[in-house]
Design a protein around this motif. Structure first.
Motif, PDB file in Angstrom:
ATOM      1  N   GLN A  25      -6.947 -12.934  -7.721  1.00  0.00           N
ATOM      2  CA  GLN A  25      -5.866 -13.631  -8.393  1.00  0.00           C
ATOM      3  C   GLN A  25      -4.544 -13.085  -7.850  1.00  0.00           C
ATOM      4  OE1 GLN A  25      -6.522 -16.184 -10.540  1.00  0.00           O
ATOM      5  NE2 GLN A  25      -8.663 -15.783  -9.940  1.00  0.00           N
ATOM      6  N   PRO A  26      -3.446 -13.855  -7.976  1.00  0.00           N
ATOM      7  CA  PRO A  26      -2.157 -13.345  -7.493  1.00  0.00           C
ATOM      8  C   PRO A  26      -1.844 -11.974  -8.095  1.00  0.00           C
ATOM      9  CG  PRO A  26      -1.970 -15.662  -8.045  1.00  0.00           C
ATOM     10  CD  PRO A  26      -3.333 -15.233  -8.503  1.00  0.00           C
ATOM     11  N   GLY A  27      -1.406 -11.065  -7.242  1.00  0.00           N
ATOM     12  CA  GLY A  27      -1.085  -9.717  -7.702  1.00  0.00           C
ATOM     13  C   GLY A  27      -2.252  -8.759  -7.659  1.00  0.00           C
ATOM     14  N   GLN A  28      -3.399  -9.213  -7.152  1.00  0.00           N
ATOM     15  CA  GLN A  28      -4.556  -8.343  -7.033  1.00  0.00           C
ATOM     16  C   GLN A  28      -4.818  -7.960  -5.580  1.00  0.00           C
ATOM     17  OE1 GLN A  28      -7.725 -10.585  -8.989  1.00  0.00           O
ATOM     18  NE2 GLN A  28      -7.404  -9.413 -10.876  1.00  0.00           N
ATOM     19  N   VAL A  29      -5.583  -6.875  -5.432  1.00  0.00           N
ATOM     20  CA  VAL A  29      -5.919  -6.334  -4.113  1.00  0.00           C
ATOM     21  C   VAL A  29      -7.413  -6.021  -4.091  1.00  0.00           C
ATOM     22  CG1 VAL A  29      -5.595  -4.343  -2.586  1.00  0.00           C
ATOM     23  CG2 VAL A  29      -3.620  -5.366  -3.713  1.00  0.00           C
ATOM     24  N   ALA A  85      -3.480 -10.671  -2.492  1.00  0.00           N
ATOM     25  CA  ALA A  85      -3.112 -12.011  -2.956  1.00  0.00           C
ATOM     26  C   ALA A  85      -1.748 -11.943  -3.627  1.00  0.00           C
ATOM     27  CB  ALA A  85      -4.153 -12.553  -3.936  1.00  0.00           C
ATOM     28  N   GLY A  86      -0.862 -12.868  -3.267  1.00  0.00           N
ATOM     29  CA  GLY A  86       0.458 -12.910  -3.877  1.00  0.00           C
ATOM     30  C   GLY A  86       1.370 -11.824  -3.330  1.00  0.00           C
ATOM     31  N   GLN A  87       2.486 -11.613  -4.020  1.00  0.00           N
ATOM     32  CA  GLN A  87       3.468 -10.633  -3.596  1.00  0.00           C
ATOM     33  C   GLN A  87       2.992  -9.223  -3.971  1.00  0.00           C
ATOM     34  OE1 GLN A  87       6.333 -11.271  -1.842  1.00  0.00           O
ATOM     35  NE2 GLN A  87       5.502 -13.360  -1.714  1.00  0.00           N
ATOM     36  N   THR A  88       2.918  -8.355  -2.991  1.00  0.00           N
ATOM     37  CA  THR A  88       2.482  -6.988  -3.221  1.00  0.00           C
ATOM     38  C   THR A  88       3.028  -6.076  -2.139  1.00  0.00           C
ATOM     39  OG1 THR A  88       0.550  -5.524  -3.318  1.00  0.00           O
ATOM     40  CG2 THR A  88       0.323  -7.526  -2.012  1.00  0.00           C
ATOM     41  N   ARG A  89       3.172  -4.825  -2.448  1.00  0.00           N
ATOM     42  CA  ARG A  89       3.651  -3.842  -1.472  1.00  0.00           C
ATOM     43  C   ARG A  89       2.568  -3.464  -0.464  1.00  0.00           C
ATOM     44  NH1 ARG A  89       3.661   1.908  -4.819  1.00  0.00           N
ATOM     45  NH2 ARG A  89       3.971   2.791  -2.742  1.00  0.00           N
ATOM     46  N   TRP A  90       1.313  -3.812  -0.752  1.00  0.00           N
ATOM     47  CA  TRP A  90       0.190  -3.322   0.041  1.00  0.00           C
ATOM     48  C   TRP A  90      -0.142  -4.267   1.184  1.00  0.00           C
ATOM     49  CZ3 TRP A  90      -0.043   1.414  -1.288  1.00  0.00           C
ATOM     50  CH2 TRP A  90       0.198   1.786  -2.616  1.00  0.00           C
ATOM     51  N   ARG A  91      -0.657  -3.683   2.264  1.00  0.00           N
ATOM     52  CA  ARG A  91      -1.068  -4.439   3.434  1.00  0.00           C
ATOM     53  C   ARG A  91      -2.507  -4.054   3.793  1.00  0.00           C
ATOM     54  NH1 ARG A  91       2.528  -6.596   1.726  1.00  0.00           N
ATOM     55  NH2 ARG A  91       4.576  -7.067   2.627  1.00  0.00           N
ATOM     56  N   VAL A  92      -3.205  -4.981   4.435  1.00  0.00           N
ATOM     57  CA  VAL A  92      -4.563  -4.687   4.893  1.00  0.00           C
ATOM     58  C   VAL A  92      -4.535  -3.431   5.770  1.00  0.00           C
ATOM     59  CG1 VAL A  92      -6.469  -5.508   6.334  1.00  0.00           C
ATOM     60  CG2 VAL A  92      -5.339  -7.071   4.735  1.00  0.00           C
ATOM     61  N   GLY A  93      -5.454  -2.525   5.477  1.00  0.00           N
ATOM     62  CA  GLY A  93      -5.533  -1.270   6.223  1.00  0.00           C
ATOM     63  C   GLY A  93      -4.894  -0.094   5.513  1.00  0.00           C
ATOM     64  N   VAL A 143     -11.905  -5.001  -7.003  1.00  0.00           N
ATOM     65  CA  VAL A 143     -10.672  -5.781  -7.111  1.00  0.00           C
ATOM     66  C   VAL A 143      -9.816  -5.148  -8.200  1.00  0.00           C
ATOM     67  CG1 VAL A 143      -9.694  -8.013  -7.760  1.00  0.00           C
ATOM     68  CG2 VAL A 143     -11.706  -7.915  -6.280  1.00  0.00           C
ATOM     69  N   VAL A 144      -8.554  -4.905  -7.880  1.00  0.00           N
ATOM     70  CA  VAL A 144      -7.704  -4.131  -8.774  1.00  0.00           C
ATOM     71  C   VAL A 144      -6.292  -4.718  -8.808  1.00  0.00           C
ATOM     72  CG1 VAL A 144      -7.202  -2.508  -6.901  1.00  0.00           C
ATOM     73  CG2 VAL A 144      -6.851  -1.781  -9.257  1.00  0.00           C
ATOM     74  N   ASP A 145      -5.646  -4.599  -9.945  1.00  0.00           N
ATOM     75  CA  ASP A 145      -4.226  -4.922 -10.079  1.00  0.00           C
ATOM     76  C   ASP A 145      -3.459  -4.078  -9.054  1.00  0.00           C
ATOM     77  OD1 ASP A 145      -1.491  -4.916 -10.954  1.00  0.00           O
ATOM     78  OD2 ASP A 145      -2.118  -5.330 -13.013  1.00  0.00           O
ATOM     79  N   CYS A 204     -11.115   5.534  -7.793  1.00  0.00           N
ATOM     80  CA  CYS A 204     -11.706   5.501  -6.452  1.00  0.00           C
ATOM     81  C   CYS A 204     -10.603   5.603  -5.422  1.00  0.00           C
ATOM     82  CB  CYS A 204     -12.521   4.227  -6.239  1.00  0.00           C
ATOM     83  SG  CYS A 204     -11.532   2.721  -6.076  1.00  0.00           S
ATOM     84  N   ALA A 205     -11.023   5.773  -4.176  1.00  0.00           N
ATOM     85  CA  ALA A 205     -10.101   5.722  -3.041  1.00  0.00           C
ATOM     86  C   ALA A 205     -10.743   4.874  -1.961  1.00  0.00           C
ATOM     87  CB  ALA A 205      -9.816   7.127  -2.510  1.00  0.00           C
ATOM     88  N   GLY A 206      -9.911   4.166  -1.208  1.00  0.00           N
ATOM     89  CA  GLY A 206     -10.457   3.316  -0.166  1.00  0.00           C
ATOM     90  C   GLY A 206      -9.379   2.608   0.624  1.00  0.00           C
ATOM     91  N   GLU A 207      -9.800   1.593   1.346  1.00  0.00           N
ATOM     92  CA  GLU A 207      -8.924   0.874   2.265  1.00  0.00           C
ATOM     93  C   GLU A 207      -8.713  -0.555   1.784  1.00  0.00           C
ATOM     94  OE1 GLU A 207      -9.188  -0.676   6.897  1.00  0.00           O
ATOM     95  OE2 GLU A 207     -10.282   1.132   6.284  1.00  0.00           O
ATOM     96  N   VAL A 208      -7.460  -0.976   1.768  1.00  0.00           N
ATOM     97  CA  VAL A 208      -7.143  -2.350   1.396  1.00  0.00           C
ATOM     98  C   VAL A 208      -7.717  -3.305   2.439  1.00  0.00           C
ATOM     99  CG1 VAL A 208      -5.280  -4.024   1.049  1.00  0.00           C
ATOM    100  CG2 VAL A 208      -5.041  -1.697   0.158  1.00  0.00           C
ATOM    101  N   ILE A 209      -8.485  -4.298   1.954  1.00  0.00           N
ATOM    102  CA  ILE A 209      -9.065  -5.272   2.893  1.00  0.00           C
ATOM    103  C   ILE A 209      -8.609  -6.697   2.611  1.00  0.00           C
ATOM    104  CG2 ILE A 209     -11.071  -3.887   3.489  1.00  0.00           C
ATOM    105  CD1 ILE A 209     -12.714  -5.484   1.482  1.00  0.00           C
ATOM    106  N   GLU A 210      -7.925  -6.926   1.472  1.00  0.00           N
ATOM    107  CA  GLU A 210      -7.421  -8.270   1.166  1.00  0.00           C
ATOM    108  C   GLU A 210      -6.373  -8.154   0.074  1.00  0.00           C
ATOM    109  OE1 GLU A 210      -9.091 -12.668  -0.338  1.00  0.00           O
ATOM    110  OE2 GLU A 210     -10.446 -10.935  -0.208  1.00  0.00           O
TER     111      GLU A 210
END
Length: 313
Positions: A19-23, A66-74, A91-93, A58-64
């Motif tokens: 959903q928008p705002g999720q990673v 949605a919407g406006q977010t500070r995070w990028r894949v990787g 999937v997390v806010d 948890c800890a991990g790597e962003v892979i997707e």
């Protein structure tokens, strides 16, 4: 990973649409907490609408995204969760993610979100510890306890602990605790080090009457668990005369907005200390995801100092 009848099991589920705002995060490591032990035993169901998959951090790597977010894949991130961390993906806010501190290993990063947010919230926000005030930390060798000790040292609060063994006490003193007592000797002798301005209490009933004597005038007693039972008899006259405050606190059921604000304040105040090495999660032992039953049994034995972390291999 789920718990059915007290036994851990794995299942395959379709990926959840963002959903928008999720990673979406590919999980590299996940911390185990006592809340996971309780949920595994059937005593702590997840909040309504939350997955029954275990894992509060948890800890991990962003892979997707949605919407406006500070995070990028990787991006390397760690996450505070209401559940779902013990999986290949979660999937997390986006607001509930923080950057992994520079050069930190996955297993160390996975041991930050739940325990440091719990310690920070309850000692310094709800407990309102001011520099120089004395803090009492029960279960001092736990993940939350070892985080709280480091925070107290960093922010100028002398602290004392109660815990289960001399070896654990020595480790906590090396982290920054001034001293403490072994729980089988009782906590009444902590009065020699008090009075305390703030008490961080995951124990509850067994220690409750003593807090009325251990706390200072206007002392703040923050209750975060009931490991020692839920029913206690208190002399309320002491509460009245000392103007004591008793606050019950849980984090898992807080709103998404509350958690987002908490993590934003932590990033501002604590992340420079992680980057400099002044704060460091204490990981006692790691297990692979396939060794989860062994890891949970290790935590239940209560012999480790710090956190047990599952590594996704």
């Amino acid at each position: 990973m789920q718990a059915e009848g007290g036994v851990l099991s794995w299942r395959t589920e379709p990926a959840v649409a963002l959903q928008p705002g999720q990673v979406r995060v590919r999980v590299k490591a996940a911390g185990i907490n006592r809340a996971d032990l309780l949920q595994k035993a059937g005593h702590y169901p997840p909040p309504p609408g939350t997955t029954d998959i275990l894992g509060l951090e948890c800890a991990g790597e962003v892979i997707e995204t949605a919407g406006q977010t500070r995070w990028r894949v990787g991006d390397r991130v760690c996450a505070l969760l209401a559940g779902g961390g013990m999986a290949d993906e979660v999937v997390v806010d986006a607001r509930h993610l923080l950057p992994v501190p520079r050069d930190m290993a996955w297993e160390d990063a996975a041991a930050i979100p739940e325990v440091f947010s719990t310690a920070w919230l309850n000692v310094f926000e709800l407990g309102a510890a001011q520099p120089g005030e004395k803090v009492l930390i029960h279960a001092g060798a736990s993940g939350v306890g070892t985080a709280a000790i480091q925070l107290c040292k960093a922010f100028g609060n002398p602290c004392w602990v109660s815990l289960g063994s001399q070896e654990k006490l020595e480790t906590c003193q090396a982290l920054g605790a001034e001293g403490g007592v072994l729980r089988h000797d009782g906590i009444a002798t902590l009065k020699d080090f008090g009075p305390f301005n703030v008490a961080l209490d995951p124990v509850g009933a067994n220690y409750a009457p003593e807090h009325l004597d251990l706390l200072a005038q206007d002392g703040r007693w923050v209750l975060i668990g009931l490991m020692g039972g839920r029913n206690a008899e208190l002399d309320l006259a002491k509460v009245l005369v000392k103007r004591l405050q008793l606050t019950g606190s849980t984090l898992r059921t807080r709103s998404a907005d509350f958690k987002a604000g908490l993590l934003a304040r932590m990033e501002e105040k604590l992340w420079p200390l992680f980057e400099s090495g002044q704060l460091k999660p204490l990981v006692a032992r790691t297990y692979t995801f396939d060794q989860a039953e062994e890891a949970f049994a290790e935590l239940a034995r209560d012999q480790v100092v710090g956190k047990i972390v599952l590594v996704n291999n």
